[in-house]
Design a protein around this motif. Structure first.
Motif: not given
Length: 141
Positions: A23-24, A16-17, A20, A28, A35, A31
């Protein structure tokens, strides 16, 4: 019980980290793929891929009644995963004991392995076999 889920939870949190961060940074798709990979790894290292565990005394009682082997295992053990996946559907015929949930099972494994909790330990006809070949275990069925 918490020890059983520590590794899967850590895998999901780490995934998840990292997701994230991706994504930032504007990725995406990457990501989501990453995930998903972490969630699959967490599932493989959880108790979910193994047949339902029972306690050691019950497993030994059932084994004495039906002659099927008892497998002592723990989540996160790659050798246990290898045994489970190589046995396929035949794994359901064995009696599985999670040594992290059953102190009597952990004691039985230590007694069979010079004080070490080496798994998988398969007991066939009262004789322990540490990390046996999955094909040999299949023949014991």
């Amino acid at each position: 019980m918490t020890r059983t889920w520590t590794l899967p939870i850590l895998l999901v949190l780490c995934g998840s980290v990292v997701a994230t961060g991706l994504i930032l940074s504007g990725s995406p798709g990457e990501a989501a793929a990453l995930l998903l990979m972490f969630v699959l790894l967490a599932g493989m290292h959880s108790s979910l891929v193994f047949p339902r565990s029972i306690d050691a005394p019950e497993a030994l009682r059932r084994s004495a009644a039906d002659g099927r082997p008892v497998v002592y295992w723990r989540p996160g053990c790659t050798y246990c995963l290898r045994l489970r996946f190589r046995l396929g559907r035949g794994a359901r015929q064995l009696h599985w004991v999670n040594i992290w949930r059953d102190p009597a099972g952990a004691a039985a494994v230590r007694a069979a392995n010079d004080g070490n909790e080496t798994v998988p330990t398969v007991v066939v006809a009262g004789r322990p076999h540490t990390n046996p070949d999955p094909e040999w275990v299949r023949e014991q069925l």
